[in-house]
Write an enzyme that holds these catalytic residues in place. Structure first.
Site, PDB file in Angstrom:
ATOM      1  N   HIS A  57       1.936   1.375   2.341  1.00 28.35           N
ATOM      2  CA  HIS A  57       1.219   0.245   1.753  1.00 28.35           C
ATOM      3  C   HIS A  57       1.095   0.472   0.253  1.00 28.35           C
ATOM      4  CE1 HIS A  57       0.211  -0.600   5.894  1.00 28.35           C
ATOM      5  NE2 HIS A  57      -0.464   0.540   5.988  1.00 28.35           N
ATOM      6  N   GLU A  76      -6.596   3.478   3.340  1.00 26.89           N
ATOM      7  CA  GLU A  76      -7.184   3.402   4.680  1.00 26.89           C
ATOM      8  C   GLU A  76      -7.523   4.798   5.198  1.00 26.89           C
ATOM      9  OE1 GLU A  76      -4.244   2.040   7.630  1.00 26.89           O
ATOM     10  OE2 GLU A  76      -2.695   2.648   6.225  1.00 26.89           O
ATOM     11  N   HIS A 134       3.489   6.864   6.374  1.00 27.60           N
ATOM     12  CA  HIS A 134       2.753   7.245   7.573  1.00 27.60           C
ATOM     13  C   HIS A 134       3.251   6.465   8.784  1.00 27.60           C
ATOM     14  CE1 HIS A 134       0.633   3.713   5.953  1.00 27.60           C
ATOM     15  NE2 HIS A 134       0.298   3.451   7.205  1.00 27.60           N
ATOM     16  N   ARG A 154       7.784  -1.731   5.985  1.00 31.24           N
ATOM     17  CA  ARG A 154       8.417  -0.851   6.973  1.00 31.24           C
ATOM     18  C   ARG A 154       9.629  -0.171   6.347  1.00 31.24           C
ATOM     19  NH1 ARG A 154       8.599  -5.606  10.161  1.00 31.24           N
ATOM     20  NH2 ARG A 154       6.680  -5.919  11.332  1.00 31.24           N
TER      21      ARG A 154
END
Length: 259
Positions: A57, A76, A134, A154
């Site tokens: 991200h 996050e 991740h 992705r």
């Protein structure tokens, strides 16, 4: 105080429960009304029956650059709720490969050696700064706190025929700021949010001392708070300055605050 109802989103690998969201892609109307508009955080429960894609991200600056002004990035964290034996996460890249090396590895279908794969178990905590490569492995159930952003690039999808976003994804990678995965330490702070765990044995008073809405997520146990009952994975929103008494013989709760 408001008890929130989850929005379920089915995925090819399992499902997500958006349990505290004002994001346009999955808003809870009652939460939007309670917050008086947009809330800067998004909280989910993720059930991964199979591995999610290897992804990244962007940070705030890169999100605005690649997706347009007004977009924010996605820092996050994950709190592991349940884990099958041997379940793993991808957490960053091995070494410090260049953008060219990562792009070439993806092109040659040889990304695996670059991925740092770590076995995790229930109670582990993972901080994922924006820009971290991740992936959640199969056999994991996680609670996720993140910036209110739904931008995912992705890099690799284990052979599934979904769209990849290699150019934007590689441009977003920052393989830095990664901490050792360990048991949740009881409290965590970063630029965007803070988390604090409290044990309930009889009664625990949770106070929202901030000027923004705070959240209380039930990690374990059951009991009551005000006129509501609670059980594991329920979540409550507390208005600024509000105090709530959580009562249980044995429970654990996690307060989530905006920083």
């Amino acid at each position: 105080m408001l008890k929130l109802s989850a929005i379920k989103m089915d995925k090819v690998w399992g499902y997500e429960l958006w349990i505290a969201s004002t994001h346009p892609n999955g808003p809870q109307k009652e939460f939007v009304d309670f917050c008086g508009g947009a809330y800067p955080l998004l909280v989910k429960v993720i059930q991964a029956d199979q591995s999610l894609s290897v992804q990244v991200h962007p940070d705030d600056e890169t999100a605005a650059l690649l997706e347009g002004p007004g977009n924010v990035g996605k820092t996050e964290c994950w709190y592991v709720l349940a884990s099958k034996p041997g379940a793993k996460l991808v957490y960053g890249l091995n070494g410090n490969p260049s953008q060219e090396q990562v792009s070439a590895a993806i092109e040659q279908n040889a990304l695996d050696p670059l991925l740092n794969q770590v076995e995790v178990r229930a109670g582990d905590f993972v901080f994922i700064p924006s820009g971290t490569v991740h992936a959640i492995g199969g056999g994991l159930r996680l609670m996720e706190v993140q910036q209110s952003c739904d931008i995912t690039y992705r890099l690799y999808d284990w052979g599934r025929p979904r769209e990849l976003h290699v150019q934007k994804g590689v441009a977003s990678i920052k393989n830095e700021g990664l901490a050792k995965i360990a048991r949740f330490p009881g409290r965590f702070d970063c630029q965007y949010f803070s988390l604090e765990e409290t044990a309930v044995a009889g009664e625990a008073r949770i106070v929202n001392g901030s000027d923004a809405v705070s959240l209380v997520y039930i990690l374990q146990g059951e009991g009551g708070v005000g006129a509501d009952k609670f059980a594991a994975e329920d979540i409550f929103a507390l208005a600024p300055g509000e105090e709530a008494a959580f009562k249980s013989q044995k429970a654990r709760v996690l307060k989530v605050c905006v920083n």
